[in-house]
Design a protein around this motif. Structure first.
Motif, PDB file in Angstrom:
ATOM      1  N   LEU A  51     -82.225 -78.482 -20.121  1.00 45.48           N
ATOM      2  CA  LEU A  51     -81.131 -79.395 -20.848  1.00 45.48           C
ATOM      3  C   LEU A  51     -81.347 -78.959 -22.364  1.00 45.48           C
ATOM      4  CD1 LEU A  51     -79.003 -81.728 -21.436  1.00 45.48           C
ATOM      5  CD2 LEU A  51     -80.823 -83.226 -21.612  1.00 45.48           C
ATOM      6  N   ASN A  52     -82.587 -78.716 -22.893  1.00 46.85           N
ATOM      7  CA  ASN A  52     -82.768 -78.237 -24.196  1.00 46.85           C
ATOM      8  C   ASN A  52     -82.189 -76.712 -24.359  1.00 46.85           C
ATOM      9  OD1 ASN A  52     -84.215 -78.523 -26.550  1.00 46.85           O
ATOM     10  ND2 ASN A  52     -85.800 -77.343 -25.842  1.00 46.85           N
ATOM     11  N   ASP A  53     -82.473 -76.138 -23.209  1.00 50.52           N
ATOM     12  CA  ASP A  53     -81.909 -74.611 -23.220  1.00 50.52           C
ATOM     13  C   ASP A  53     -80.406 -74.747 -23.662  1.00 50.52           C
ATOM     14  OD1 ASP A  53     -84.055 -73.349 -22.994  1.00 50.52           O
ATOM     15  OD2 ASP A  53     -83.302 -71.886 -21.333  1.00 50.52           O
ATOM     16  N   LEU A  54     -79.530 -75.577 -22.660  1.00 51.00           N
ATOM     17  CA  LEU A  54     -78.197 -75.764 -22.737  1.00 51.00           C
ATOM     18  C   LEU A  54     -77.690 -76.274 -24.039  1.00 51.00           C
ATOM     19  CD1 LEU A  54     -75.584 -75.722 -21.226  1.00 51.00           C
ATOM     20  CD2 LEU A  54     -75.944 -77.944 -20.710  1.00 51.00           C
ATOM     21  N   LEU A  55     -78.563 -77.175 -24.623  1.00 44.06           N
ATOM     22  CA  LEU A  55     -78.116 -78.065 -26.068  1.00 44.06           C
ATOM     23  C   LEU A  55     -78.404 -77.118 -27.126  1.00 44.06           C
ATOM     24  CD1 LEU A  55     -79.237 -81.773 -25.462  1.00 44.06           C
ATOM     25  CD2 LEU A  55     -77.115 -80.936 -25.218  1.00 44.06           C
ATOM     26  N   THR A  56     -79.640 -76.211 -27.131  1.00 44.36           N
ATOM     27  CA  THR A  56     -79.778 -75.261 -28.290  1.00 44.36           C
ATOM     28  C   THR A  56     -78.480 -74.275 -28.241  1.00 44.36           C
ATOM     29  OG1 THR A  56     -82.071 -75.515 -27.678  1.00 44.36           O
ATOM     30  CG2 THR A  56     -81.426 -73.612 -29.127  1.00 44.36           C
ATOM     31  N   HIS A  57     -78.039 -73.779 -27.192  1.00 43.76           N
ATOM     32  CA  HIS A  57     -76.864 -72.969 -27.333  1.00 43.76           C
ATOM     33  C   HIS A  57     -75.890 -73.530 -27.884  1.00 43.76           C
ATOM     34  CE1 HIS A  57     -78.893 -70.855 -23.337  1.00 43.76           C
ATOM     35  NE2 HIS A  57     -79.594 -70.491 -24.724  1.00 43.76           N
ATOM     36  N   GLY A  58     -75.695 -74.924 -27.842  1.00 45.44           N
ATOM     37  CA  GLY A  58     -74.637 -75.674 -28.345  1.00 45.44           C
ATOM     38  C   GLY A  58     -74.874 -76.067 -29.903  1.00 45.44           C
ATOM     39  N   GLY A  59     -76.013 -75.723 -30.313  1.00 42.87           N
ATOM     40  CA  GLY A  59     -76.196 -76.068 -31.884  1.00 42.87           C
ATOM     41  C   GLY A  59     -77.065 -77.284 -31.965  1.00 42.87           C
ATOM     42  N   PHE A  60     -77.903 -77.878 -31.093  1.00 43.69           N
ATOM     43  CA  PHE A  60     -78.779 -78.702 -31.002  1.00 43.69           C
ATOM     44  C   PHE A  60     -80.012 -78.551 -31.513  1.00 43.69           C
ATOM     45  CE2 PHE A  60     -75.517 -80.986 -28.833  1.00 43.69           C
ATOM     46  CZ  PHE A  60     -75.688 -82.420 -29.077  1.00 43.69           C
ATOM     47  N   ARG A  61     -80.931 -79.212 -32.098  1.00 44.26           N
ATOM     48  CA  ARG A  61     -82.240 -79.105 -32.443  1.00 44.26           C
ATOM     49  C   ARG A  61     -83.319 -79.878 -31.752  1.00 44.26           C
ATOM     50  NH1 ARG A  61     -84.607 -74.920 -33.992  1.00 44.26           N
ATOM     51  NH2 ARG A  61     -85.817 -75.342 -35.687  1.00 44.26           N
ATOM     52  N   ARG A  62     -84.512 -79.624 -31.464  1.00 53.22           N
ATOM     53  CA  ARG A  62     -85.353 -80.628 -31.033  1.00 53.22           C
ATOM     54  C   ARG A  62     -86.252 -81.267 -31.950  1.00 53.22           C
ATOM     55  NH1 ARG A  62     -90.487 -81.579 -28.855  1.00 53.22           N
ATOM     56  NH2 ARG A  62     -91.136 -79.382 -29.565  1.00 53.22           N
ATOM     57  N   SER A  63     -86.640 -82.761 -31.845  1.00 48.95           N
ATOM     58  CA  SER A  63     -87.619 -83.512 -32.627  1.00 48.95           C
ATOM     59  C   SER A  63     -88.190 -84.280 -31.671  1.00 48.95           C
ATOM     60  CB  SER A  63     -87.312 -83.985 -33.844  1.00 48.95           C
ATOM     61  OG  SER A  63     -87.732 -84.805 -34.565  1.00 48.95           O
ATOM     62  N   GLN A  64     -89.660 -83.882 -31.344  1.00 49.09           N
ATOM     63  CA  GLN A  64     -90.321 -84.678 -30.468  1.00 49.09           C
ATOM     64  C   GLN A  64     -89.549 -84.595 -28.827  1.00 49.09           C
ATOM     65  OE1 GLN A  64     -92.252 -87.442 -33.636  1.00 49.09           O
ATOM     66  NE2 GLN A  64     -91.998 -88.391 -31.748  1.00 49.09           N
ATOM     67  N   SER A  65     -89.187 -85.938 -28.467  1.00 50.55           N
ATOM     68  CA  SER A  65     -88.242 -85.908 -27.326  1.00 50.55           C
ATOM     69  C   SER A  65     -86.892 -86.292 -27.496  1.00 50.55           C
ATOM     70  CB  SER A  65     -88.806 -86.731 -26.332  1.00 50.55           C
ATOM     71  OG  SER A  65     -88.806 -88.205 -26.706  1.00 50.55           O
ATOM     72  N   LEU A 102     -95.023 -74.684 -35.059  1.00 50.14           N
ATOM     73  CA  LEU A 102     -94.694 -75.296 -33.904  1.00 50.14           C
ATOM     74  C   LEU A 102     -93.193 -75.099 -33.289  1.00 50.14           C
ATOM     75  CD1 LEU A 102     -95.268 -77.751 -32.084  1.00 50.14           C
ATOM     76  CD2 LEU A 102     -93.865 -79.386 -33.314  1.00 50.14           C
ATOM     77  N   THR A 103     -93.221 -74.218 -31.902  1.00 48.08           N
ATOM     78  CA  THR A 103     -92.377 -73.324 -31.277  1.00 48.08           C
ATOM     79  C   THR A 103     -92.149 -73.808 -29.884  1.00 48.08           C
ATOM     80  OG1 THR A 103     -93.219 -71.647 -32.781  1.00 48.08           O
ATOM     81  CG2 THR A 103     -91.751 -70.981 -30.884  1.00 48.08           C
ATOM     82  N   ASP A 104     -90.722 -73.749 -29.694  1.00 48.09           N
ATOM     83  CA  ASP A 104     -90.320 -73.939 -28.286  1.00 48.09           C
ATOM     84  C   ASP A 104     -89.948 -72.550 -27.596  1.00 48.09           C
ATOM     85  OD1 ASP A 104     -90.499 -76.666 -28.207  1.00 48.09           O
ATOM     86  OD2 ASP A 104     -88.495 -77.155 -28.527  1.00 48.09           O
ATOM     87  N   VAL A 105     -90.351 -72.399 -26.417  1.00 50.28           N
ATOM     88  CA  VAL A 105     -90.002 -71.240 -25.587  1.00 50.28           C
ATOM     89  C   VAL A 105     -88.938 -71.349 -24.870  1.00 50.28           C
ATOM     90  CG1 VAL A 105     -91.143 -69.353 -24.140  1.00 50.28           C
ATOM     91  CG2 VAL A 105     -92.670 -70.536 -25.525  1.00 50.28           C
ATOM     92  N   TYR A 162     -98.231 -87.182 -36.634  1.00 42.73           N
ATOM     93  CA  TYR A 162     -98.375 -85.504 -36.634  1.00 42.73           C
ATOM     94  C   TYR A 162     -98.792 -85.345 -35.080  1.00 42.73           C
ATOM     95  CZ  TYR A 162     -99.945 -80.721 -36.553  1.00 42.73           C
ATOM     96  OH  TYR A 162    -100.199 -79.469 -36.278  1.00 42.73           O
ATOM     97  N   ALA A 163     -99.694 -86.071 -34.402  1.00 44.96           N
ATOM     98  CA  ALA A 163    -100.117 -85.886 -33.012  1.00 44.96           C
ATOM     99  C   ALA A 163     -98.827 -86.022 -32.266  1.00 44.96           C
ATOM    100  CB  ALA A 163    -101.237 -86.583 -32.806  1.00 44.96           C
ATOM    101  N   MET A 164     -98.017 -86.937 -32.476  1.00 44.42           N
ATOM    102  CA  MET A 164     -96.907 -87.232 -31.613  1.00 44.42           C
ATOM    103  C   MET A 164     -95.784 -86.153 -31.911  1.00 44.42           C
ATOM    104  SD  MET A 164     -96.847 -89.885 -29.735  1.00 44.42           S
ATOM    105  CE  MET A 164     -95.008 -90.421 -29.516  1.00 44.42           C
ATOM    106  N   MET A 165     -95.689 -85.752 -32.878  1.00 40.51           N
ATOM    107  CA  MET A 165     -94.572 -84.438 -33.341  1.00 40.51           C
ATOM    108  C   MET A 165     -95.039 -83.223 -32.418  1.00 40.51           C
ATOM    109  SD  MET A 165     -93.794 -82.629 -36.939  1.00 40.51           S
ATOM    110  CE  MET A 165     -95.201 -81.407 -36.832  1.00 40.51           C
ATOM    111  N   VAL A 166     -96.417 -83.021 -32.344  1.00 35.86           N
ATOM    112  CA  VAL A 166     -96.770 -81.993 -31.504  1.00 35.86           C
ATOM    113  C   VAL A 166     -96.734 -82.160 -30.054  1.00 35.86           C
ATOM    114  CG1 VAL A 166     -98.853 -80.373 -31.213  1.00 35.86           C
ATOM    115  CG2 VAL A 166     -98.352 -81.204 -33.514  1.00 35.86           C
ATOM    116  N   GLU A 167     -97.274 -83.191 -29.473  1.00 34.18           N
ATOM    117  CA  GLU A 167     -97.423 -83.576 -28.180  1.00 34.18           C
ATOM    118  C   GLU A 167     -96.358 -84.190 -27.344  1.00 34.18           C
ATOM    119  OE1 GLU A 167    -102.196 -84.412 -28.010  1.00 34.18           O
ATOM    120  OE2 GLU A 167    -100.986 -86.061 -28.655  1.00 34.18           O
ATOM    121  N   ASP A 168     -95.504 -84.747 -28.069  1.00 28.84           N
ATOM    122  CA  ASP A 168     -94.314 -85.423 -27.487  1.00 28.84           C
ATOM    123  C   ASP A 168     -93.086 -84.479 -27.093  1.00 28.84           C
ATOM    124  OD1 ASP A 168     -92.509 -87.299 -26.484  1.00 28.84           O
ATOM    125  OD2 ASP A 168     -92.210 -88.299 -28.467  1.00 28.84           O
TER     126      ASP A 168
END
Length: 248
Positions: A42-56, A170-173, A133-139
């Motif tokens: 879902l993250n892949d699909l939404l990123t292709h549609g212009g979304f960004r991720r912040s935690q979950s 902090l990077t998503d693959v 900060y820990a939540m930003m990284v781990e969530d």
């Protein structure tokens, strides 16, 4: 609960709030939750549609009368650094970068805290504690990594992975690229242009990984905060007709 409701993401709209990029304007966002086994796809699909991720959470602007926020991604294979970018790489030849698991540390938070206090003391993240900060990284329910940048020297004590930490990404693959979620650096080294260095490193890293894009988030024409993103060319910008290549 039906199978359909479990598998179909639910989208929500935020109330209007002051725009952080363009004075006098308001912003609204549409968002959904990224949780469970389907989160990476879902993250892949939404990123292709212009979304960004912040935690979950995955979000994108949904402003009624403004389309200034434009998603941009660098075309890795065709990217050519400018002369000034090459100088930045040369100036930072003594910096090593290592991609590792997304695990927060007190060393990272110290850099993060100094960065916020120096660069974003009036921003929405200014009051973030070490737990925040820990939540930003781990969530994260997707494949997320930290890239740590350390200043090296000829001394044995500063071999790779041991020198002082000066910047973090902090990077998503994703299936087709690296998405730079958030990056920060020690303000003491501001003259090294570490923000540019981190993007250049991610472009090189994506190329070595066989990934075609580096997602930089939103470029906002007229915003000094976001203007730097337009310098990484060629890039593709998400317009009404889809991703459009930009050479300048």
């Amino acid at each position: 609960m039906t199978q359909h409701s479990r598998d179909t993401p639910q989208f929500y709209l935020t109330a209007p709030s002051p725009c952080p990029y363009l004075p006098g304007k308001e912003e609204r966002k549409v968002f959904t939750h990224l949780v469970g086994d389907r989160a990476p796809a879902l993250n892949d699909l939404l990123t292709h549609g212009g979304f960004r991720r912040s935690q979950s959470i995955a979000y994108r602007p949904a402003c009624e009368a403004c389309r200034a926020c434009v998603s941009v991604r660098v075309v890795v294979e065709d990217f050519a650094p400018t002369r000034s970018m090459r100088r930045i790489e040369q100036r930072n030849a003594d910096v090593s970068a290592e991609m590792r698991a997304a695990v927060p540390s007190s060393e990272q938070y110290s850099i993060f805290r100094g960065y916020l206090d120096e660069r974003h003391r009036d921003g929405g993240m200014a009051d973030m504690t070490v737990l925040d900060y820990a939540m930003m990284v781990e969530d994260s329910h997707v494949e997320t990594r930290m890239v740590e940048y350390r200043l090296m020297s000829d001394a044995p004590a500063t071999r790779r992975g041991v020198g002082p930490l000066i910047a973090v990404g902090l990077t998503d693959v994703l299936s087709d690229g690296l998405s730079m979620v958030y990056s920060f650096f020690d303000p003491e080294y501001e003259d090294r242009s570490l923000g540019t260095l981190m993007i250049l490193d991610h472009i090189g890293r994506a190329k070595r990984m066989g990934l075609p894009y580096v997602y930089l988030g939103y470029w906002v024409r007229g915003s000094r905060k976001m203007d730097y993103k337009s310098r990484f060319l060629p890039q593709e910008r998400l317009m009404s007709q889809g991703w459009v290549r930009a050479e300048m």
